[in-house]
Enzyme design. Structure first.
Site, mmCIF file in Angstrom:
data_model
loop_
_atom_site.group_PDB
_atom_site.id
_atom_site.type_symbol
_atom_site.label_atom_id
_atom_site.label_comp_id
_atom_site.label_asym_id
_atom_site.label_seq_id
_atom_site.Cartn_x
_atom_site.Cartn_y
_atom_site.Cartn_z
ATOM 1 N N SER A 298 0.841 -1.192 0.000
ATOM 2 C CA SER A 298 0.000 0.000 0.000
ATOM 3 C C SER A 298 0.880 1.248 0.000
ATOM 4 O O SER A 298 1.705 1.413 -0.893
ATOM 5 C CB SER A 298 -0.948 -0.046 1.212
ATOM 6 O OG SER A 298 -1.977 0.899 1.094
ATOM 7 N N HIS B 21 -7.786 -5.482 -0.246
ATOM 8 C CA HIS B 21 -6.586 -4.673 -0.060
ATOM 9 C C HIS B 21 -5.523 -5.401 0.758
ATOM 10 O O HIS B 21 -4.336 -5.271 0.492
ATOM 11 C CB HIS B 21 -6.951 -3.344 0.611
ATOM 12 C CG HIS B 21 -5.829 -2.369 0.654
ATOM 13 N ND1 HIS B 21 -5.189 -1.926 -0.490
ATOM 14 C CD2 HIS B 21 -5.209 -1.743 1.684
ATOM 15 C CE1 HIS B 21 -4.231 -1.068 -0.164
ATOM 16 N NE2 HIS B 21 -4.223 -0.952 1.155
#
Length: 251
Positions: free
Chosen positions: A96, A229
């Site tokens: 991320s 995610h």
């Protein structure tokens, strides 16, 4: 050859030192994350790979330090801490926000004559794929809702007021860093990039992850996993095996 200062940097954690390893892997956490997130990765790769986990200011044992809410400033501060560890080939892994930071760190290392053997970009769209996001401007409840929705932090901890007071400033700072980052067009790496992404990631589509290939002249591949995610929480064995294969082939 520069001797690396094991245990002397506030930025670097070595959970399983592997002095005989041919390569080092520097792991950079996601927004709100800490070095301890990569303890299982370090354990799994040792002693084949010497894993370094980065600890950003403002969390865990560095919680009394001021957070850095700018990717370029983070990269500028981190690179000098990493240079003593470049006495053997180094690879970067970032998830991320950590992937974007890894890219900027790699650019700076290359400018200093140190080319990483690989950049593993996980759960993040390519630097050139901009989205207008303002999560860092939300109130505390809104920020907590975002983190819970991504399943990136233990939700039981998010229900503890004392823990919240400790972690929210770091989470907000990291979100600001990630959301205000702007790629400088034209900057490309010679370092090969290996992108990893979940097929249901609200923060990075498969095509946005594929665009990482435009940011290197050194080769590119993309691996897509089932998940969101934080796909790597469930897919860690596959991701770690892929990292090991790449680094073993380069050693």
């Amino acid at each position: 050859m520069t001797a690396h200062p094991t245990g002397t940097s506030l930025w670097i954690r070595q959970f399983h030192p592997a002095p005989t390893a041919a390569t080092r892997l520097v792991c950079l956490p996601h927004a709100g994350g800490s070095a301890s997130y990569y303890f299982p990765v370090s354990k799994a790769l040792s002693p084949t790979v010497d894993v370094l986990a980065v600890q950003y200011p403002g969390r865990q044992d560095r919680r009394n330090e001021k957070c850095i809410d700018n990717i370029a400033e983070l990269a500028d501060a981190l690179v000098p801490e990493l240079l003593p560890y470049t006495d053997k080939p180094v690879a970067l892994f970032g998830h991320s926000m950590g992937a974007t930071l890894s890219f900027e760190v790699a650019l700076r290392l290359e400018q200093k004559g140190v080319q990483p053997v690989a950049l593993f970009a996980s759960g993040r769209r390519a630097p050139s794929c901009h989205r207008d996001e303002t999560v860092h401007l939300r109130d505390d409840d809104g920020l907590i809702a975002e983190v819970k929705g991504l399943s990136g932090t233990d939700t039981s901890l998010l229900g503890d007021d004392e823990i919240l007071r400790m972690v929210l400033p770091a989470i907000r700072s990291d979100y600001k860093a990630a959301e205000t980052y702007r790629y400088a067009p034209g900057l490309r790496l010679a370092t090969p990039i290996h992108a990893h992404v979940g097929d249901n990631d609200p923060k990075a589509t498969v095509e946005e992850a594929r665009a990482w290939g435009e940011h290197t002249t050194g080769g590119f591949d993309l691996q897509v996993y089932s998940g969101g995610h934080f796909y790597l929480n469930d897919q860690a064995p596959r991701v770690i095996a892929s990292i090991r294969d790449v680094l073993t082939a380069k050693s």
